[in-house]
Design a protein around this motif. Sequence first.
Motif, PDB file in Angstrom:
ATOM      1  N   MET A  87       0.830  -1.284  -0.065  1.00  0.00           N
ATOM      2  CA  MET A  87       0.085  -0.096   0.009  1.00  0.00           C
ATOM      3  C   MET A  87       0.797   1.135  -0.063  1.00  0.00           C
ATOM      4  O   MET A  87       1.984   1.393   0.769  1.00  0.00           O
ATOM      5  CB  MET A  87      -0.949   0.209   1.183  1.00  0.00           C
ATOM      6  N   ARG A  88       0.502   2.333  -0.679  1.00  0.00           N
ATOM      7  CA  ARG A  88       1.400   3.552  -0.729  1.00  0.00           C
ATOM      8  C   ARG A  88       1.096   4.397   0.348  1.00  0.00           C
ATOM      9  O   ARG A  88       1.785   5.476   0.645  1.00  0.00           O
ATOM     10  CB  ARG A  88       0.937   4.130  -2.254  1.00  0.00           C
ATOM     11  N   ALA A  89       0.025   4.465   0.931  1.00  0.00           N
ATOM     12  CA  ALA A  89      -0.567   5.381   1.919  1.00  0.00           C
ATOM     13  C   ALA A  89      -1.067   4.488   3.250  1.00  0.00           C
ATOM     14  O   ALA A  89      -1.651   3.533   3.169  1.00  0.00           O
ATOM     15  CB  ALA A  89      -1.596   6.206   1.444  1.00  0.00           C
ATOM     16  N   ASN A  90      -0.696   5.177   4.387  1.00  0.00           N
ATOM     17  CA  ASN A  90      -1.343   4.699   5.698  1.00  0.00           C
ATOM     18  C   ASN A  90      -2.879   4.612   5.640  1.00  0.00           C
ATOM     19  O   ASN A  90      -3.420   5.878   5.188  1.00  0.00           O
ATOM     20  CB  ASN A  90      -0.783   5.372   6.769  1.00  0.00           C
ATOM     21  N   PRO A  91      -3.838   3.983   6.102  1.00  0.00           N
ATOM     22  CA  PRO A  91      -5.088   4.103   6.047  1.00  0.00           C
ATOM     23  C   PRO A  91      -5.491   5.123   6.929  1.00  0.00           C
ATOM     24  O   PRO A  91      -6.578   6.033   6.798  1.00  0.00           O
ATOM     25  CB  PRO A  91      -5.912   2.616   6.503  1.00  0.00           C
ATOM     26  N   VAL A  92      -4.850   5.406   7.884  1.00  0.00           N
ATOM     27  CA  VAL A  92      -5.315   6.447   9.032  1.00  0.00           C
ATOM     28  C   VAL A  92      -5.109   7.676   8.293  1.00  0.00           C
ATOM     29  O   VAL A  92      -5.591   8.826   8.459  1.00  0.00           O
ATOM     30  CB  VAL A  92      -4.572   6.315  10.468  1.00  0.00           C
ATOM     31  N   GLU A  93      -3.983   7.878   7.361  1.00  0.00           N
ATOM     32  CA  GLU A  93      -3.901   9.150   6.863  1.00  0.00           C
ATOM     33  C   GLU A  93      -4.481   9.373   5.722  1.00  0.00           C
ATOM     34  O   GLU A  93      -5.041  10.441   5.195  1.00  0.00           O
ATOM     35  CB  GLU A  93      -2.399   9.350   6.615  1.00  0.00           C
ATOM     36  N   TRP A  94      -4.941   8.240   4.890  1.00  0.00           N
ATOM     37  CA  TRP A  94      -5.989   8.138   3.725  1.00  0.00           C
ATOM     38  C   TRP A  94      -7.251   8.500   3.802  1.00  0.00           C
ATOM     39  O   TRP A  94      -7.579   9.421   3.234  1.00  0.00           O
ATOM     40  CB  TRP A  94      -5.716   6.962   2.984  1.00  0.00           C
ATOM     41  N   LEU A  95      -7.763   8.067   5.183  1.00  0.00           N
ATOM     42  CA  LEU A  95      -9.386   8.465   4.971  1.00  0.00           C
ATOM     43  C   LEU A  95      -9.698   9.668   5.258  1.00  0.00           C
ATOM     44  O   LEU A  95     -10.492   9.986   4.570  1.00  0.00           O
ATOM     45  CB  LEU A  95      -9.755   7.375   6.352  1.00  0.00           C
ATOM     46  N   PRO A  96      -9.174  10.569   6.018  1.00  0.00           N
ATOM     47  CA  PRO A  96      -9.363  12.036   6.096  1.00  0.00           C
ATOM     48  C   PRO A  96      -9.261  12.591   4.854  1.00  0.00           C
ATOM     49  O   PRO A  96      -9.974  13.481   4.420  1.00  0.00           O
ATOM     50  CB  PRO A  96      -8.682  12.582   7.075  1.00  0.00           C
ATOM     51  N   ARG A  97      -8.002  12.234   4.289  1.00  0.00           N
ATOM     52  CA  ARG A  97      -7.757  12.780   2.870  1.00  0.00           C
ATOM     53  C   ARG A  97      -8.932  12.527   1.622  1.00  0.00           C
ATOM     54  O   ARG A  97      -9.279  13.555   0.861  1.00  0.00           O
ATOM     55  CB  ARG A  97      -6.461  12.720   2.391  1.00  0.00           C
ATOM     56  N   ASP A  98      -9.031  11.238   1.645  1.00  0.00           N
ATOM     57  CA  ASP A  98     -10.110  10.768   0.763  1.00  0.00           C
ATOM     58  C   ASP A  98     -11.636  11.361   0.949  1.00  0.00           C
ATOM     59  O   ASP A  98     -12.322  11.886   0.209  1.00  0.00           O
ATOM     60  CB  ASP A  98     -10.199   9.235   0.777  1.00  0.00           C
ATOM     61  N   TRP A  99     -11.923  11.421   2.143  1.00  0.00           N
ATOM     62  CA  TRP A  99     -13.158  11.892   2.497  1.00  0.00           C
ATOM     63  C   TRP A  99     -13.328  13.463   2.279  1.00  0.00           C
ATOM     64  O   TRP A  99     -14.478  14.057   2.252  1.00  0.00           O
ATOM     65  CB  TRP A  99     -13.641  11.401   3.901  1.00  0.00           C
ATOM     66  N   GLY A 100     -12.237  13.997   2.544  1.00  0.00           N
ATOM     67  CA  GLY A 100     -12.198  15.527   2.525  1.00  0.00           C
ATOM     68  C   GLY A 100     -12.093  16.041   1.024  1.00  0.00           C
ATOM     69  O   GLY A 100     -12.766  17.240   0.792  1.00  0.00           O
ATOM     70  N   THR A 101     -11.695  15.381   0.238  1.00  0.00           N
ATOM     71  CA  THR A 101     -11.570  15.793  -1.218  1.00  0.00           C
ATOM     72  C   THR A 101     -12.949  15.454  -1.993  1.00  0.00           C
ATOM     73  O   THR A 101     -13.217  16.125  -3.028  1.00  0.00           O
ATOM     74  CB  THR A 101     -10.661  15.093  -2.239  1.00  0.00           C
ATOM     75  N   GLY A 102     -14.012  14.643  -1.339  1.00  0.00           N
ATOM     76  CA  GLY A 102     -15.075  14.435  -1.828  1.00  0.00           C
ATOM     77  C   GLY A 102     -15.145  13.384  -3.218  1.00  0.00           C
ATOM     78  O   GLY A 102     -16.149  13.618  -4.148  1.00  0.00           O
ATOM     79  N   ARG A 103     -14.025  12.711  -3.472  1.00  0.00           N
ATOM     80  CA  ARG A 103     -14.001  11.923  -4.345  1.00  0.00           C
ATOM     81  C   ARG A 103     -14.916  10.434  -4.331  1.00  0.00           C
ATOM     82  O   ARG A 103     -15.116   9.995  -3.444  1.00  0.00           O
ATOM     83  CB  ARG A 103     -12.431  11.246  -4.754  1.00  0.00           C
TER      84      ARG A 103
END
Length: 103
Positions: A87-103
């Motif tokens: 995996m390229r990103a840590n799930p704890v760091e990825w979740l807020p980033r993904d939910w914050g961008t609205g993708r």
Amino acid sequence: GFYGNIPGMSRFVVHFRASALQTGMPMFFHISGRAQALSTTTGLIKTFVKRAQRLLLPFAVCYVLLIPPWQYIDKEYDWEHPGSFRMRANPVEWLPRDWGTGR
């Protein structure tokens, strides 16, 4: 893709999806219709509340518990990335980033 590096896996996934859709959905509709036909008659409001509990509550729970891991694996899996999970990103760091961008 996710299964590109495993020989024959792409073909297996295509066949599995096709067979699951051809048998799973008709079976779901048959069982659902049979359960509705055999249930006792109730009023409109009571039926609406009951169906909302049966359908919307599990949908909301699954949307929160199943969709984020599925999206994480789909977007962050990388065959070239070192490590056991690739995996390229840590799930704890990825979740807020993904939910914050609205993708």
